[in-house]
Design a protein around this motif. Structure first.
Motif, PDB file in Angstrom:
ATOM      1  N   PHE A  39      -6.251   0.219  -0.213  1.00 44.40           N
ATOM      2  CA  PHE A  39      -6.775   0.976   0.915  1.00 44.40           C
ATOM      3  C   PHE A  39      -7.084   0.013   2.051  1.00 44.40           C
ATOM      4  O   PHE A  39      -7.533  -1.096   1.811  1.00 44.40           O
ATOM      5  CB  PHE A  39      -8.063   1.718   0.537  1.00 44.40           C
ATOM      6  CG  PHE A  39      -7.903   2.762  -0.527  1.00 44.40           C
ATOM      7  CD1 PHE A  39      -7.781   4.095  -0.196  1.00 44.40           C
ATOM      8  CD2 PHE A  39      -7.880   2.408  -1.874  1.00 44.40           C
ATOM      9  CE1 PHE A  39      -7.633   5.057  -1.181  1.00 44.40           C
ATOM     10  CE2 PHE A  39      -7.726   3.362  -2.864  1.00 44.40           C
ATOM     11  CZ  PHE A  39      -7.603   4.692  -2.526  1.00 44.40           C
ATOM     12  N   ALA A  69       0.820  -1.218   0.000  1.00 40.84           N
ATOM     13  CA  ALA A  69       0.000   0.000   0.000  1.00 40.84           C
ATOM     14  C   ALA A  69       0.851   1.265   0.000  1.00 40.84           C
ATOM     15  O   ALA A  69       0.377   2.333  -0.390  1.00 40.84           O
ATOM     16  CB  ALA A  69      -0.939  -0.002   1.204  1.00 40.84           C
ATOM     17  N   GLU A  70       2.108   1.156   0.436  1.00 37.16           N
ATOM     18  CA  GLU A  70       2.989   2.317   0.430  1.00 37.16           C
ATOM     19  C   GLU A  70       3.352   2.756  -0.984  1.00 37.16           C
ATOM     20  O   GLU A  70       3.674   3.923  -1.217  1.00 37.16           O
ATOM     21  CB  GLU A  70       4.258   2.001   1.221  1.00 37.16           C
ATOM     22  CG  GLU A  70       4.016   1.781   2.716  1.00 37.16           C
ATOM     23  CD  GLU A  70       5.287   1.398   3.444  1.00 37.16           C
ATOM     24  OE1 GLU A  70       6.347   1.337   2.785  1.00 37.16           O
ATOM     25  OE2 GLU A  70       5.222   1.163   4.663  1.00 37.16           O
ATOM     26  N   GLU A 102       1.589   1.095  -3.970  1.00 35.59           N
ATOM     27  CA  GLU A 102       0.447   0.829  -4.852  1.00 35.59           C
ATOM     28  C   GLU A 102      -0.759   1.601  -4.324  1.00 35.59           C
ATOM     29  O   GLU A 102      -1.406   1.189  -3.365  1.00 35.59           O
ATOM     30  CB  GLU A 102       0.145  -0.671  -4.914  1.00 35.59           C
ATOM     31  CG  GLU A 102       1.270  -1.529  -5.475  1.00 35.59           C
ATOM     32  CD  GLU A 102       1.448  -1.344  -6.986  1.00 35.59           C
ATOM     33  OE1 GLU A 102       0.665  -0.570  -7.600  1.00 35.59           O
ATOM     34  OE2 GLU A 102       2.360  -1.960  -7.555  1.00 35.59           O
ATOM     35  N   LYS A 103      -1.053   2.735  -4.943  1.00 32.63           N
ATOM     36  CA  LYS A 103      -2.106   3.606  -4.443  1.00 32.63           C
ATOM     37  C   LYS A 103      -3.511   3.075  -4.714  1.00 32.63           C
ATOM     38  O   LYS A 103      -4.501   3.716  -4.353  1.00 32.63           O
ATOM     39  CB  LYS A 103      -1.949   5.000  -5.041  1.00 32.63           C
ATOM     40  CG  LYS A 103      -0.599   5.651  -4.733  1.00 32.63           C
ATOM     41  CD  LYS A 103      -0.282   5.614  -3.250  1.00 32.63           C
ATOM     42  CE  LYS A 103       1.073   6.238  -2.952  1.00 32.63           C
ATOM     43  NZ  LYS A 103       1.450   6.109  -1.528  1.00 32.63           N
ATOM     44  N   ASP A 121      -8.188   9.283  -7.696  1.00 33.34           N
ATOM     45  CA  ASP A 121      -7.136   8.413  -7.168  1.00 33.34           C
ATOM     46  C   ASP A 121      -6.041   8.299  -8.213  1.00 33.34           C
ATOM     47  O   ASP A 121      -6.175   7.567  -9.194  1.00 33.34           O
ATOM     48  CB  ASP A 121      -7.691   7.018  -6.861  1.00 33.34           C
ATOM     49  CG  ASP A 121      -8.743   7.051  -5.768  1.00 33.34           C
ATOM     50  OD1 ASP A 121      -8.805   8.053  -5.037  1.00 33.34           O
ATOM     51  OD2 ASP A 121      -9.486   6.059  -5.646  1.00 33.34           O
ATOM     52  N   ARG A 122      -4.957   9.030  -8.011  1.00 33.43           N
ATOM     53  CA  ARG A 122      -3.908   9.076  -9.032  1.00 33.43           C
ATOM     54  C   ARG A 122      -3.235   7.725  -9.226  1.00 33.43           C
ATOM     55  O   ARG A 122      -2.638   7.475 -10.257  1.00 33.43           O
ATOM     56  CB  ARG A 122      -2.860  10.128  -8.647  1.00 33.43           C
ATOM     57  CG  ARG A 122      -3.417  11.549  -8.567  1.00 33.43           C
ATOM     58  CD  ARG A 122      -4.127  11.936  -9.851  1.00 33.43           C
ATOM     59  NE  ARG A 122      -4.646  13.306  -9.801  1.00 33.43           N
ATOM     60  CZ  ARG A 122      -5.456  13.809 -10.714  1.00 33.43           C
ATOM     61  NH1 ARG A 122      -5.853  13.055 -11.727  1.00 33.43           N
ATOM     62  NH2 ARG A 122      -5.893  15.059 -10.620  1.00 33.43           N
ATOM     63  N   GLY A 123      -3.324   6.852  -8.244  1.00 25.17           N
ATOM     64  CA  GLY A 123      -2.705   5.538  -8.397  1.00 25.17           C
ATOM     65  C   GLY A 123      -3.677   4.470  -8.839  1.00 25.17           C
ATOM     66  O   GLY A 123      -3.340   3.283  -8.832  1.00 25.17           O
ATOM     67  N   ARG A 177     -10.375  -0.168  -6.824  1.00 24.31           N
ATOM     68  CA  ARG A 177      -9.792  -0.057  -5.495  1.00 24.31           C
ATOM     69  C   ARG A 177      -9.793  -1.444  -4.855  1.00 24.31           C
ATOM     70  O   ARG A 177     -10.783  -2.165  -4.944  1.00 24.31           O
ATOM     71  CB  ARG A 177     -10.594   0.884  -4.600  1.00 24.31           C
ATOM     72  CG  ARG A 177     -10.413   2.361  -4.863  1.00 24.31           C
ATOM     73  CD  ARG A 177     -11.213   3.164  -3.845  1.00 24.31           C
ATOM     74  NE  ARG A 177     -11.049   4.600  -4.014  1.00 24.31           N
ATOM     75  CZ  ARG A 177     -11.635   5.503  -3.231  1.00 24.31           C
ATOM     76  NH1 ARG A 177     -12.417   5.108  -2.241  1.00 24.31           N
ATOM     77  NH2 ARG A 177     -11.432   6.792  -3.438  1.00 24.31           N
TER      78      ARG A 177
END
Length: 352
Positions: A91, A84-85, A87-88, A108-110, A267
């Motif tokens: 969540f 998660a750090e 790979e945006k 969500d830019r990632g 997501r």
């Protein structure tokens, strides 16, 4: 200031009396060199006779008993937390909420986006960057499932279509695109349906507005006014097409709508167990500091397969007086590269 009495033993004349006397270390003993003499006396039934004293040693420098060192253990993040750090798209499950029209997932830019050709819902790996994106989706999910401390809580897939064309057809197209992405992921991982939330975002007007607002289009303000103040989506598109002879709409076709022909946004919500072993090791170190050595041993013994606990467990045994078990554990920890255990072992073996 203290008297240590030797137990009484009867001896015959010319016999020998041997005994040991252990004096606990006290802080004052380490402040300066110590002289040690033995004062002797003979006590009979009626009188006490002093005997010549015995001088044992002088200028002795005493050190306190060695206390092994421990070091707090850093908590290791789960695979999902580590991913998660970077790979945006990931969540924590605590942030999950069902999809609604007010959710601006396109920001969500990632986010992972899979693109479709105009008016199509066929998933093509060779279209744009789909091959790389689809590979990332599957790889992220596989890594999470392979970790004992990570799990997938929910996979949200929101399908969109660009606002060009009939509203009804675009709505059906957006839903079909989201479903086909779910089917693709499931073909690799066979996840239960309960993990998926497949939402139909319809025409991507919210994203279109953001893109127009960020743009330098000549009719930017007029386009924003139409989008903001025309509730009927069909009329909204008609007004955009007619604006300034249709040139602004052509700009939208070239620079915005092509990117909106995608399955939408994905997501992945994850669950993660804490690093319970590290928590137990650190708690055991607190118990050692408070003198509860038995409690520390009981807490750590079930997790002794975790090499991070060996030095702390060895310290608890050492403080209990079980030097043999402690040395064995210190050696195991040292062999695995634990620098604190290496120093402890060196000090103990050198008769600190």
């Amino acid at each position: 200031g203290k008297t240590y009495e030797v137990p009484f033993y009867q001896t015959v004349d010319g016999g020998e009396l041997q005994y040991d006397c252990v004096l606990p270390y006290e802080k004052w003993m380490g402040r300066a060199p110590v002289d040690l003499s033995l004062l002797c006396e003979r006590e009979g039934c009626c009188k006490v006779e002093p005997l010549p004293g015995i001088f044992l040693c002088s200028d002795v420098k005493l050190r306190p008993p060695y206390v092994p060192s421990v070091q707090p253990v850093a908590l290791i993040p789960s695979v999902a937390e580590r991913l998660a750090e970077v790979e945006k798209v990931l969540f924590p499950m605590a942030e999950y909420e069902p999809y609604s029209d007010s959710m601006t997932v396109w920001r969500d830019r990632g986010a992972l986006k899979v693109y479709f050709p105009l008016d199509k819902s066929d998933l093509r790996r060779d279209y744009r960057n789909n091959d790389v994106t689809l590979g990332r989706i599957v790889d992220i999910l596989r890594q999470i499932y392979a970790d004992d401390r990570s799990d997938v809580g929910k996979i949200l897939i929101v399908g969109f279509a660009s606002p060009e064309g009939p509203l009804g057809r675009n709505t059906r197209l957006a839903g079909a695109r989201a479903e086909v992405l779910k089917e693709y992921v499931n073909s690799y991982l066979e996840l239960p349906d309960s993990l998926y939330e497949v939402a139909n975002g319809g025409e991507a007007w919210g994203e279109l507005r953001d893109r127009v607002e960020e743009s330098t289009f000549d009719c930017r303000d007029e386009m924003l006014d139409i989008i903001d103040h025309t509730a009927d989506l069909g009329r909204r598109e008609w007004l955009l097409r007619r604006l300034d002879g249709g040139e602004p709409f052509k700009d939208l076709l070239r620079s915005v709508f092509s990117d909106q022909r995608n399955s939408g946004y994905m997501r992945v919500y994850y669950t993660s167990e804490p690093d319970y072993n590290a928590i137990k090791i650190n708690r055991a170190q607190g118990m050692i500091a408070e003198g509860d050595f038995d409690g520390a041993v009981s807490l750590l013994r079930p997790i002794r397969e975790d090499k991070r606990c060996l030095n702390t467990l060895a310290t608890a045994y050492y403080r209990l007086g079980d030097k043999a078990t402690a040395l064995d554990l210190f050696k195991q920890a040292a062999a695995m590269g634990d620098k604190v255990a290496i120093q402890n072992l060196e000090n103990i073996e050198n008769d600190y």
